[in-house]
Scaffold this motif. Sequence first.
Motif, PDB file in Angstrom:
ATOM      1  N   VAL A   1       8.325   3.984 -10.086  1.00 36.25           N
ATOM      2  CA  VAL A   1       9.069   4.746  -9.089  1.00 36.25           C
ATOM      3  C   VAL A   1       8.825   6.252  -9.142  1.00 36.25           C
ATOM      4  CG1 VAL A   1      10.879   3.016  -8.883  1.00 36.25           C
ATOM      5  CG2 VAL A   1      11.109   4.835 -10.583  1.00 36.25           C
ATOM      6  N   GLU A   2       8.022   6.726 -10.099  1.00 39.43           N
ATOM      7  CA  GLU A   2       7.726   8.158 -10.186  1.00 39.43           C
ATOM      8  C   GLU A   2       6.208   8.361 -10.199  1.00 39.43           C
ATOM      9  OE1 GLU A   2       9.816   9.824 -13.504  1.00 39.43           O
ATOM     10  OE2 GLU A   2      11.760   9.099 -12.804  1.00 39.43           O
ATOM     11  N   PRO A   3       5.559   8.212  -9.044  1.00 38.65           N
ATOM     12  CA  PRO A   3       4.086   8.230  -9.003  1.00 38.65           C
ATOM     13  C   PRO A   3       3.457   9.561  -9.370  1.00 38.65           C
ATOM     14  CG  PRO A   3       5.010   8.238  -6.787  1.00 38.65           C
ATOM     15  CD  PRO A   3       6.144   7.969  -7.716  1.00 38.65           C
ATOM     16  N   PHE A   4       4.205  10.662  -9.319  1.00 37.13           N
ATOM     17  CA  PHE A   4       3.625  11.962  -9.650  1.00 37.13           C
ATOM     18  C   PHE A   4       3.479  12.154 -11.159  1.00 37.13           C
ATOM     19  CE2 PHE A   4       5.339  12.625  -5.418  1.00 37.13           C
ATOM     20  CZ  PHE A   4       4.339  13.349  -4.797  1.00 37.13           C
ATOM     21  N   PHE A   5       4.215  11.416 -11.952  1.00 40.62           N
ATOM     22  CA  PHE A   5       4.151  11.603 -13.401  1.00 40.62           C
ATOM     23  C   PHE A   5       2.809  11.104 -13.931  1.00 40.62           C
ATOM     24  CE2 PHE A   5       4.750  10.365 -17.816  1.00 40.62           C
ATOM     25  CZ  PHE A   5       5.361  11.498 -18.332  1.00 40.62           C
TER      26      PHE A   5
ATOM     27  N   PRO B   1       0.828  -1.216   0.000  1.00 38.43           N
ATOM     28  CA  PRO B   1       0.000   0.000   0.000  1.00 38.43           C
ATOM     29  C   PRO B   1       0.859   1.262   0.000  1.00 38.43           C
ATOM     30  CG  PRO B   1      -0.862  -1.599   1.553  1.00 38.43           C
ATOM     31  CD  PRO B   1       0.463  -2.134   1.090  1.00 38.43           C
ATOM     32  N   PHE B   2       0.485   2.211  -0.854  1.00 36.99           N
ATOM     33  CA  PHE B   2       1.222   3.466  -0.980  1.00 36.99           C
ATOM     34  C   PHE B   2       0.325   4.656  -0.650  1.00 36.99           C
ATOM     35  CE2 PHE B   2       2.503   7.088  -3.725  1.00 36.99           C
ATOM     36  CZ  PHE B   2       3.770   7.322  -3.197  1.00 36.99           C
TER      37      PHE B   2
ATOM     38  N   ILE C   1       1.866   0.122  -8.224  1.00 31.68           N
ATOM     39  CA  ILE C   1       1.474  -0.537  -9.470  1.00 31.68           C
ATOM     40  C   ILE C   1       0.015  -0.236  -9.798  1.00 31.68           C
ATOM     41  CG2 ILE C   1       0.892  -2.761  -8.414  1.00 31.68           C
ATOM     42  CD1 ILE C   1       2.584  -2.319 -11.789  1.00 31.68           C
ATOM     43  N   ASP C   2      -0.853  -0.195  -8.787  1.00 32.88           N
ATOM     44  CA  ASP C   2      -2.260   0.156  -9.015  1.00 32.88           C
ATOM     45  C   ASP C   2      -2.380   1.564  -9.583  1.00 32.88           C
ATOM     46  OD1 ASP C   2      -3.375  -2.252  -8.037  1.00 32.88           O
ATOM     47  OD2 ASP C   2      -3.199  -1.544  -5.977  1.00 32.88           O
ATOM     48  N   ILE C   3      -1.626   2.493  -9.014  1.00 29.22           N
ATOM     49  CA  ILE C   3      -1.683   3.891  -9.458  1.00 29.22           C
ATOM     50  C   ILE C   3      -1.224   4.011 -10.904  1.00 29.22           C
ATOM     51  CG2 ILE C   3      -0.636   6.166  -9.110  1.00 29.22           C
ATOM     52  CD1 ILE C   3      -0.606   5.484  -6.074  1.00 29.22           C
TER      53      ILE C   3
ATOM     54  N   TYR D   1       2.449  12.533  -1.936  1.00 22.15           N
ATOM     55  CA  TYR D   1       1.441  12.160  -2.922  1.00 22.15           C
ATOM     56  C   TYR D   1       0.030  12.372  -2.359  1.00 22.15           C
ATOM     57  CZ  TYR D   1      -0.890   9.466  -6.584  1.00 22.15           C
ATOM     58  OH  TYR D   1      -1.699   9.082  -7.616  1.00 22.15           O
ATOM     59  N   LYS D   2      -0.157  12.003  -1.100  1.00 22.58           N
ATOM     60  CA  LYS D   2      -1.455  12.204  -0.442  1.00 22.58           C
ATOM     61  C   LYS D   2      -1.825  13.687  -0.445  1.00 22.58           C
ATOM     62  CE  LYS D   2      -3.860  11.198   3.939  1.00 22.58           C
ATOM     63  NZ  LYS D   2      -4.303  12.577   4.277  1.00 22.58           N
ATOM     64  N   ALA D   3      -0.868  14.540  -0.051  1.00 21.74           N
ATOM     65  CA  ALA D   3      -1.131  15.973  -0.033  1.00 21.74           C
ATOM     66  C   ALA D   3      -1.397  16.514  -1.435  1.00 21.74           C
ATOM     67  CB  ALA D   3       0.055  16.698   0.594  1.00 21.74           C
ATOM     68  N   PHE D   4      -0.647  16.013  -2.407  1.00 20.36           N
ATOM     69  CA  PHE D   4      -0.784  16.443  -3.794  1.00 20.36           C
ATOM     70  C   PHE D   4      -2.159  16.077  -4.352  1.00 20.36           C
ATOM     71  CE2 PHE D   4      -0.219  15.534  -8.376  1.00 20.36           C
ATOM     72  CZ  PHE D   4       0.219  16.779  -8.807  1.00 20.36           C
TER      73      PHE D   4
END
Length: 222
Positions: free
Chosen positions: A102-106, A21-22, A29-31, A213-216
Amino acid sequence: MKAVILAKSAERLIPNKNYRPFYNDSSLIDILISKLLKVLPKEDIYLSCEDEACKSVSDIWGIHFLHRDKRLVDYNVSNVDVVAHVCESVPYDDAILWCTCVEPFFDEYAELLECWNNLDKTQYDSLNVVYPMKKYMLDQSHNPIGFGFGHWHKYSQTVPPLYQISWATAILTRECIEKVSYLVGRNPYWYDSYSPIIDIDTLDDFKFAGLAYKAFIENCDM
């Protein structure tokens, strides 16, 4: 276009990094899969992993699962072997969008594919994402790069940009892949991204990225 997600389960620094969980109950991977499904049909997306147990993730999302031999997730394995394995496993001759988690914001996949579709393929054989940075950087001898010490000191806005390459996202033609066996072609197009970037390599990176990421995401939803 085929998308291949390289997401092994064996990780030395962060156990099960890609699948734990992230954000809320979603993993990295889900994201990533949820973003890719906005731009590609599920039958064109492949999850490459050495652990058959992770097939349950691809089944949930309705994408393909590519079993990767365990020797191909070793840290000393050659890129040539991994690339060759993927090319042999993914059908047809489409270009391949290579992805890691490894780059969830992209989240510029729609723009990325539009850019690729409009490129002159006689001039470019690949597309690679880079992050422009205007920073006061020093070389190994502590000499300034792109600015000088003294009263002629430049403002940060006028410092020549340096570029951080993303190893999380790239597009290559199948012909290019077969020639170079690498994720940068001989004639790459450099795609500038201004997304936030946190490269997740350590457990501290993972925890910090999760909070950011949560805040974003929650700020974007406001």
